[in-house]
Design a protein around this motif. Structure first.
Motif, short mmCIF file in Angstrom:
data_model
loop_
_atom_site.label_atom_id
_atom_site.label_comp_id
_atom_site.label_asym_id
_atom_site.label_seq_id
_atom_site.Cartn_x
_atom_site.Cartn_y
_atom_site.Cartn_z
N LEU A 70 0.83 -1.20 0.00
CA LEU A 70 0.00 0.00 0.00
C LEU A 70 0.87 1.26 0.00
O LEU A 70 0.67 2.17 -0.82
N VAL A 71 1.86 1.29 0.87
CA VAL A 71 2.74 2.47 0.97
C VAL A 71 3.61 2.60 -0.28
O VAL A 71 3.82 3.72 -0.76
N ASP A 72 4.07 1.48 -0.83
CA ASP A 72 4.84 1.54 -2.09
C ASP A 72 4.03 2.27 -3.16
O ASP A 72 4.54 3.16 -3.85
N ARG A 73 2.78 1.88 -3.30
CA ARG A 73 1.91 2.50 -4.33
C ARG A 73 1.63 3.96 -4.00
O ARG A 73 1.64 4.82 -4.89
N MET A 74 1.40 4.26 -2.72
CA MET A 74 1.14 5.65 -2.33
C MET A 74 2.36 6.52 -2.58
O MET A 74 2.23 7.69 -2.95
N GLU A 75 3.55 5.95 -2.40
CA GLU A 75 4.78 6.69 -2.67
C GLU A 75 4.94 6.91 -4.17
O GLU A 75 5.30 8.02 -4.61
N GLU A 76 4.63 5.90 -4.97
CA GLU A 76 4.73 6.01 -6.43
C GLU A 76 3.85 7.13 -6.98
O GLU A 76 4.23 7.80 -7.93
N ILE A 77 2.67 7.31 -6.41
CA ILE A 77 1.76 8.33 -6.93
C ILE A 77 1.86 9.66 -6.18
O ILE A 77 1.05 10.56 -6.38
N GLY A 78 2.89 9.76 -5.32
CA GLY A 78 3.20 11.04 -4.70
C GLY A 78 2.37 11.44 -3.51
O GLY A 78 2.25 12.63 -3.21
N GLU A 81 5.99 10.12 1.52
CA GLU A 81 7.43 9.95 1.39
C GLU A 81 7.89 9.12 2.57
O GLU A 81 7.32 9.21 3.66
N ARG A 82 8.95 8.36 2.34
CA ARG A 82 9.61 7.65 3.44
C ARG A 82 10.86 8.46 3.80
O ARG A 82 11.70 8.72 2.95
N LYS A 83 10.94 8.86 5.05
CA LYS A 83 12.09 9.64 5.52
C LYS A 83 12.77 8.87 6.65
O LYS A 83 12.10 8.23 7.45
N PRO A 84 14.10 8.96 6.74
CA PRO A 84 14.79 8.28 7.85
C PRO A 84 14.38 8.88 9.19
O PRO A 84 14.21 10.09 9.32
N ASP A 85 14.21 8.01 10.17
CA ASP A 85 13.92 8.45 11.53
C ASP A 85 15.22 9.03 12.10
O ASP A 85 16.26 8.38 12.07
N ARG A 89 18.19 5.30 12.23
CA ARG A 89 18.23 5.37 10.76
C ARG A 89 17.76 4.09 10.08
O ARG A 89 17.55 4.07 8.87
N ARG A 90 17.58 3.01 10.84
CA ARG A 90 17.03 1.78 10.25
C ARG A 90 15.53 1.91 9.99
O ARG A 90 14.97 1.19 9.19
N ILE A 91 14.90 2.84 10.67
CA ILE A 91 13.45 3.03 10.59
C ILE A 91 13.12 4.15 9.62
O ILE A 91 13.78 5.20 9.62
N LYS A 92 12.11 3.93 8.81
CA LYS A 92 11.62 4.97 7.89
C LYS A 92 10.28 5.48 8.42
O LYS A 92 9.41 4.70 8.80
N LEU A 93 10.14 6.78 8.42
CA LEU A 93 8.89 7.42 8.81
C LEU A 93 8.10 7.78 7.56
O LEU A 93 8.66 8.22 6.57
N LEU A 94 6.80 7.58 7.63
CA LEU A 94 5.91 7.95 6.54
C LEU A 94 5.41 9.36 6.77
O LEU A 94 4.89 9.68 7.85
N ILE A 95 5.56 10.18 5.76
CA ILE A 95 5.17 11.59 5.85
C ILE A 95 4.34 11.93 4.62
O ILE A 95 4.70 11.55 3.50
#
Length: 152
Positions: A70-78, A81-85, A89-95
């Motif tokens: 779901l997030v992959d597709r949401m990122e593809e269509i803008g 974004e996944r940002k490093p915590d 830094r192993r964790i990505k935050l969804l923004i």
């Protein structure tokens, strides 16, 4: 036909209501070009701010693998974004992106319009009583769930 207990009838109606609410919301967000899972994700991210994928999965009550797709597709269509915590830094935050914020605003409007239609003319005190009853039922379900987890 056998007469059912009030508790059985209540839970059946509650289940049907939940499904109907999801169906109507899905119809409404589909009409504005979103899918139900994307709309729910946008709603949660707009409300809670940045989350990890695991936190989003928990909030949406979906499997981790489902949320990754779901997030992959949401990122593809803008939409996100996944940002490093900054703390790990192993964790990505969804923004939400600006486009995601815009779409989340549309989801909030759909939800607000739906609530206005559904609750129009229903007394606030009655809604509060209903909310308290649902909270009590949820607490009891948590107790049952906790008991079963500890019995394993």
């Amino acid at each position: 036909m056998k007469e059912q207990n009030i508790d059985t009838e209540f839970l059946e109606k509650l289940t049907k209501l939940s499904r109907k609410l999801q169906t109507v919301f899905n119809q409404q967000v589909t009409a504005v070009g979103l899918t139900y899972p994307r709309a729910r994700s946008l709603f949660v991210l707009a409300k809670r701010g940045q989350l990890t994928q695991s936190e989003l999965a928990l909030e949406l009550q979906l499997e981790q693998a489902t949320v990754v797709r779901l997030v992959d597709r949401m990122e593809e269509i803008g939409l996100v974004e996944r940002k490093p915590d900054p703390t790990d830094r192993r964790i990505k935050l969804l923004i939400l992106t600006p486009h995601g914020e815009e779409q989340a605003g549309m989801v909030r409007k759909v939800a607000s319009d739906m609530r206005a239609q559904v609750f129009n003319g229903i007394d606030t005190a009655d809604l509060k009583k209903g909310e308290l009853l649902l909270d009590e039922i949820a607490d009891r379900l948590e107790t049952i769930s906790d008991l079963k987890l500890h019995q394993k």
